[in-house]
Design an enzyme around this catalytic site. Structure first.
Site, PDB file in Angstrom:
ATOM      1  CE  LYS A 139      28.693 -11.809 -32.473  1.00  0.00           C
ATOM      2  NZ  LYS A 139      29.916 -11.345 -32.819  1.00  0.00           N
ATOM      3  N   GLY A 140      24.392 -16.479 -33.088  1.00  0.00           N
ATOM      4  CA  GLY A 140      24.571 -17.425 -32.197  1.00  0.00           C
ATOM      5  C   GLY A 140      25.713 -18.076 -31.894  1.00  0.00           C
ATOM      6  N   GLY A 141      25.717 -19.440 -31.238  1.00  0.00           N
ATOM      7  CA  GLY A 141      26.933 -20.170 -31.243  1.00  0.00           C
ATOM      8  C   GLY A 141      27.174 -20.659 -32.607  1.00  0.00           C
ATOM      9  CB  SER A 143      23.200 -19.694 -36.576  1.00  0.00           C
ATOM     10  OG  SER A 143      22.704 -19.215 -35.028  1.00  0.00           O
ATOM     11  CE  LYS A 159      17.704 -18.699 -37.478  1.00  0.00           C
ATOM     12  NZ  LYS A 159      17.101 -19.470 -36.647  1.00  0.00           N
ATOM     13  CG  ASP A 260      13.096 -20.051 -26.402  1.00  0.00           C
ATOM     14  OD1 ASP A 260      13.453 -19.675 -25.092  1.00  0.00           O
ATOM     15  OD2 ASP A 260      14.280 -19.954 -27.126  1.00  0.00           O
TER      16      ASP A 260
END
Length: 492
Positions: A139-141, A143, A159, A260
């Protein structure tokens, strides 16, 4: 004696008849878990078929709750006779094979077994294709990444991005990722995009972006975390380093800069390393080798010097293929020494040290396995890492040379991916890779064996007998240097 009659049909004793269908029709007890509602299934992306079925079950359940309300308010069982079960099959239908004498001996019992919980899987639908959601794997901000299973039992990763919490720049990054994955489709070193959909949300909300991709078993970050407890294994390093180079070479050939690169963006799919997460990747224009950006991008530990923004913020950032090479060099350093070269520095010091030509990167002669220290729930370090010195291994000089060629602060002097793929240690046999490494010698050092040592002792004894203590110290040092040089020439 005939069995007593009631206005409704009787609920049979479960010890006499045990069929799964009868229990599912019984009245719900106050302590039984709630049925999933249509809204629950809709939140999980279930299809209309699942939602319709859940609505019928919810309606039946609500009717039962209304009938049960008096009993629930008193906290006691409802007095017999039991209420009618309009959907319950008759006792004779449920057990037609019982003899009449057995029927006469059975009396109604006020037993209301709870219905079995409905195990409706949470489903995510992408372009009308349902996927059973198994678990959350990242998990991200804005997503979430779920492991899912298709109708033919294949595992994928979905995703799901909440567009309500996504600005235009982030949305452009996701669209860019979809475009690049479609462009790179078919290459075995790049994660495969299976499907994608932008789904509008209810009530005017922006909804979600859904990406269906290959599912990796584990990422390189987790592999490195496990490997750092073991002695340095150059076969392991060479195997994954070569696959990383191949993956980045693919996108560079397509004039794409990832920007990245870090261990978490390489995942194992059926044992093969693949590159993922092209959210901030960009295509290089035909007339240039660099991309100009207005904002810093990437993960600080793996960012190249040219990607670090100056404090005044006036410089436009230029990143290109060499920036990805720097990031790869940091990953190789971590594979050898257990952590990135700037890991030990606080954030601001990292920002200064990475582009600083005067800050020397250390390349220790030995690599030591490390047991990570313990941390508190809020992330504070409780105990420091423990280095296992008894398991230290000497690092090959040619491997250190590979790292140095990547971690050159002048981007024009860095090695290219094809040059790194040509390094000899990548093609060595297992016995050669893990063979004891010859010690690195200075210009005035030499390895001596017993044969030459005996000759030197004879020579020294004769020299001492002829000149005694009268020999000048400077002349004695020059003689020693001459002998070392002579031995080095013999080895050469």
């Amino acid at each position: 004696m005939s069995p007593p009659t009631t206005r409704g049909r009787l609920s049979p004793n479960p010890s006499a008849v045990s069929t799964g269908t009868e229990f599912s029709k019984h009245r719900r007890t106050p302590t039984a878990p709630d049925f999933p509602t249509a809204n629950d299934l809709a939140d999980s992306g279930a299809s209309e078929a699942f939602s319709g079925k859940a609505s019928e079950q919810e309606e039946d359940y609500n009717n039962e709750r209304e009938r049960m309300a008096p009993a629930q308010s008193t906290g006691t069982r409802q007095a017999s006779p039991p209420p009618a079960y309009t959907t319950q099959p008759s006792f004779a239908q449920a057990a037609p094979s019982l003899a009449s004498s057995q029927l006469n001996s059975i009396r109604p019992v006020d037993v209301r077994p709870p219905p079995p919980s409905i195990q409706t899987p949470r489903v995510i639908v992408v372009n009308k294709r349902p996927y059973a959601r198994l678990d959350l794997i990242g998990k991200g901000g804005s997503s979430r990444v779920f492991r899912v299973m298709s109708h033919n039992n294949d595992l994928y990763a979905i995703k799901r991005v909440s567009l309500d919490r996504t600005d235009n720049e982030m949305m452009a990054g996701y669209m860019n990722e979809i475009a690049l994955l479609k462009r790179l489709e078919g290459n075995h070193r790049i994660i495969r995009l299976i499907d994608s959909e932008v789904r509008a949300g209810p009530g005017g909300t922006k909804g979600h972006l859904l990406l269906v991709m290959e599912c990796g078993e584990i990422d390189l970050a987790r592999l490195l975390q496990d490997q750092m407890k073991n002695p340095l294994n150059m076969v392991w390093v060479a195997y994954y380093w070569q696959q990383m180079l191949q993956a980045v070479h693919v996108i560079h050939e397509e004039k794409i800069v990832h920007s990245d690169l870090k261990p978490a963006n390489f995942v194992l799919v059926r044992g093969q390393l693949k590159l993922i997460d092209f959210g901030i990747a960009n295509a290089i224009a035909n007339d240039t080798t660099n991309i100009q950006r207005d904002h810093q991008v990437g993960t600080i530990n793996y960012m190249s010097p040219e990607a670090i923004e100056l404090p005044d913020g006036m410089r436009r950032l230029k990143v290109g293929r060499p920036s990805d090479v720097w990031s790869l060099g940091v990953i190789l350093y971590q594979m050898i020494y257990g952590q990135p070269p700037f890991q030990h520095l606080p954030f601001l010091q990292k920002m200064r040290a990475i582009p600083n030509q005067g800050y020397a990167i250390e390349f220790p002669e030995f690599a030591m396995p490390t047991i990570p220290g313990s941390k508190s729930p809020n992330g504070d370090q409780i105990s420091p890492p423990t280095k296992l010195e008894h398991l230290k291994c000497r690092v090959r000089s040619d491997v250190i040379d590979s790292i140095k060629q990547c971690l050159t602060r002048n981007s024009k002097e860095r090695a290219t991916i094809p040059e790194l793929l040509e390094h000899s240690w990548l093609s060595m046999k297992e016995s050669e890779l893990n063979a004891p490494v010859k010690p690195q010698l200075a210009h005035d050092e030499v390895v001596i064996n017993p044969y030459y040592m005996r000759q030197l002792l004879h020579y020294g004894i004769k020299l001492g007998a002829s000149q005694g203590d009268s020999m000048d110290p400077d002349a004695l040092l020059r003689e020693a240097e001459r002998l070392v040089a002579e031995l080095k020439s013999l080895h050469t």
